[in-house]
Design a protein around this motif. Structure first.
Motif, short mmCIF file in Angstrom:
data_model
loop_
_atom_site.label_atom_id
_atom_site.label_comp_id
_atom_site.label_asym_id
_atom_site.label_seq_id
_atom_site.Cartn_x
_atom_site.Cartn_y
_atom_site.Cartn_z
N GLN A 119 -2.62 16.77 -4.02
CA GLN A 119 -2.57 16.95 -2.56
C GLN A 119 -3.37 16.02 -2.00
N THR A 120 -4.47 15.53 -2.83
CA THR A 120 -5.12 14.17 -2.11
C THR A 120 -4.43 12.66 -1.81
N SER A 121 -3.39 12.71 -2.82
CA SER A 121 -2.55 11.62 -2.71
C SER A 121 -1.69 11.90 -2.01
N ARG A 122 -1.05 12.86 -1.47
CA ARG A 122 -0.06 13.25 -0.33
C ARG A 122 -0.80 12.89 0.94
N ASP A 123 -2.01 13.32 1.14
CA ASP A 123 -2.77 13.48 2.48
C ASP A 123 -3.10 11.83 2.70
N GLN A 177 0.91 -1.20 0.15
CA GLN A 177 -0.13 0.00 0.27
C GLN A 177 1.00 1.25 -0.14
N ILE A 178 1.98 1.30 0.73
CA ILE A 178 2.83 2.53 0.67
C ILE A 178 3.28 2.71 -0.69
N ALA A 179 3.80 1.50 -1.16
CA ALA A 179 4.21 1.80 -2.52
C ALA A 179 3.23 2.23 -3.48
N GLU A 180 1.87 1.83 -3.70
CA GLU A 180 0.73 2.24 -4.44
C GLU A 180 0.68 3.58 -4.11
N LEU A 181 0.77 4.08 -2.75
CA LEU A 181 0.74 5.55 -2.59
C LEU A 181 1.67 6.37 -2.93
N TYR A 182 2.93 5.85 -2.98
CA TYR A 182 4.10 6.60 -3.41
C TYR A 182 3.81 6.72 -4.89
N PHE A 183 3.46 5.84 -5.75
CA PHE A 183 3.42 6.04 -7.17
C PHE A 183 2.24 6.66 -7.71
N ALA A 184 1.15 6.61 -6.69
CA ALA A 184 -0.07 7.34 -6.95
C ALA A 184 0.32 9.00 -7.01
N LEU A 244 9.50 13.87 -3.58
CA LEU A 244 9.67 12.54 -3.78
C LEU A 244 10.69 12.18 -4.84
N LYS A 245 11.49 11.31 -4.59
CA LYS A 245 12.37 10.76 -5.72
C LYS A 245 11.74 10.16 -6.73
N ARG A 246 12.09 10.40 -7.95
CA ARG A 246 11.34 9.77 -9.08
C ARG A 246 12.23 8.81 -9.93
N ARG A 268 2.91 6.14 -16.63
CA ARG A 268 1.87 5.27 -15.71
C ARG A 268 2.38 3.88 -16.07
N SER A 269 2.54 3.49 -17.19
CA SER A 269 3.05 2.20 -17.51
C SER A 269 4.38 1.73 -16.79
N GLN A 270 5.08 2.55 -16.68
CA GLN A 270 6.16 2.25 -15.64
C GLN A 270 5.94 2.14 -14.04
N TYR A 271 5.00 2.81 -13.72
CA TYR A 271 4.71 2.74 -12.34
C TYR A 271 3.66 1.44 -12.04
N ASN A 272 2.89 1.14 -13.03
CA ASN A 272 2.09 0.24 -13.10
C ASN A 272 2.99 -1.08 -13.05
#
Length: 436
Positions: A200-204, A132-139, A218-220, A403-407
């Motif tokens: 901002q919602t994603s960071r919240d 979940q932290i990884a999903e939130l990070y890439f979100a 955040l690092k990219r 997005r394809s890389q994040y996915n």
């Protein structure tokens, strides 16, 4: 002097907070914070501590029970001939050791299984937290990419808008071109507001998990991330999942605990045998009458055989058997879900590299198409709508590639999570792909 020290300390803290706010975070650092602060994980750890203590409690009922008794009395007895006033005391120590008590033993076995079940539940929660932290990070990265790309697309569209307006003033462009450019600029301005809110919602959402505002950058991913160092090759991911998934293994211990609970209830029909050793010294007799001081040493074996309890033992056994069946059904439901989710994640992982390659080629083609459209517009071959469409296609291709890389990364982690092989080292490996 103390006031100056307090002011200096305050400025030091403020300076430190500002410095931390400018320091980029990566996936691993945020996961470490979540491991300390995530209330879901802390809740499971508290349950595990409680189950350990309950196992110890059940184990203690199998061990010798030692008790000490002391009685001090002052008696006053009235007779026709007179009265008697005296002090008395009685001291005893008792040791009881269960020799045969199947209900107590099976209760211990049940709580031992529950402790192991809760231990595996913590492992499953940790893996779920990592995912979940990884999903939130890439979100967050995807939302901020959307914001940045929308802003860049807006700037590119505004440049084309200015060019179209200049051509229109020289009667080299049509009014519809101007109106189309104005409409596209207005649309992008509205989209930019939505993108800012989404970022901002994603960071919240991340802040909710780690317990603090996430305001630092955040690092990219780099321009050409090497996903091979994260990829693991497995012949049969489903078999691996059925063997190692901690949630499924936790359910197995839950079923075993339910079986022990049924056996514990049925033990209510069985006899109980215990050994009792008692030592007593007393100077009190019958009804508290004074007697010479005596010492008694008693060794006894007690047998208790239940005969009838109103049907409560049988009813409790039947209820626990039904709960055991429910646990078996939950296990089967989870097993099927794990098979489906593992296969689904495996298919997406296998097709992800091809999707990234296609997105890369599409972006390169979109850039060339946009450049050609701008030159054609200057020559009067294309109209403004054609140019705006090419600009939109280019930025859409940029979004699709990111997005394809994040996915791809999140699907890999999802596959490892369902197969029970997701580890902290995987998050460290992902963090190595990130750059400031």
């Amino acid at each position: 002097m103390s006031a100056y020290l307090r002011i200096g300390t305050l400025f030091s803290v403020l300076f430190l907070n500002c410095a931390l706010a400018d320091t980029p975070s990566d996936l691993w650092s945020l996961y470490v914070e979540a491991s300390r602060e995530d209330p879901v994980l802390q809740r499971e750890q508290a349950f595990h501590q409680a189950s350990q203590q309950r196992e110890q409690e059940a184990r203690g009922r199998l061990l010798p029970q030692l008790s000490l008794s002391n009685t001090y009395s002052r008696s006053h007895q009235q007779y026709e001939q007179g009265r008697l006033l005296y002090n008395g005391s009685s001291h005893g120590i008792n040791l009881r050791q269960p020799l045969y008590d199947p209900a107590v033993w099976r209760s211990y076995e049940r709580f031992r299984e529950l402790t192991e079940q809760q231990h595996l539940a913590i492992d499953d929660t940790q893996k779920q937290t990592a995912l979940q932290i990884a999903e939130l990070y890439f979100a967050i990265l995807a939302a901020e990419d959307e914001r940045d790309l929308t802003e860049a697309e807006l700037q590119a569209t505004q440049r084309n808008q200015q060019r179209i307006q200049a051509l229109f003033k020289r009667q080299m462009a049509m009014l519809t071109d101007v109106l189309d450019a104005d409409a596209r600029v207005a649309e992008l301005q509205a989209n930019l507001l939505d993108a800012v809110n989404a970022a901002q919602t994603s960071r919240d959402a991340m802040a909710e998990r780690i317990g603090r505002p996430v305001e630092e950058p955040l690092k990219r991913l780099g321009t050409q991330p090497d996903f091979n160092q994260l990829r693991r090759h497995e012949v049969d991911w489903v078999a691996k999942a059925l063997q190692l998934n901690p949630a499924l293994r936790s359910q197995e211990h839950g079923i075993a605990a339910a079986e022990h609970a049924v056996r514990e209830a049925k033990a209510g029909h069985l006899p109980q045998v215990s050994l009792n050793l008692t030592a007593q010294r007393s100077d009190l007799g019958y009804e508290g009458n004074p007697s010479p001081e005596s010492t008694n040493l008693i060794a006894a074996v007690g047998i208790q055989l239940p005969l009838y309890s109103g049907g409560s033992t049988r009813a409790r056994s039947a209820a626990l058997q039904a709960e055991q069946q429910a646990a078996s059904h939950d296990y089967e439901r989870l097993r099927r879900e794990i098979i489906r989710q593992t296969r689904n994640a495996q298919l997406k992982v296998e097709t992800a590299p091809a999707r990234i390659q296609a997105a890369t080629q599409a972006l390169q083609a979109a850039i060339k198409s946009r450049q050609a459209a701008e030159r054609a517009f200057e020559l009067g071959v294309f109209n403004a709508v054609d140019v705006l469409e090419r600009v939109r296609d280019e930025f859409r291709s940029r979004r699709d590639l990111l997005r394809s890389q994040y996915n791809y990364i999140t699907q890999l982690l999802l596959l490892y999570r369902w197969s029970g092989t997701l580890s902290e080292q995987d998050l460290r490996t992902v963090s190595k792909l990130l750059h400031e």
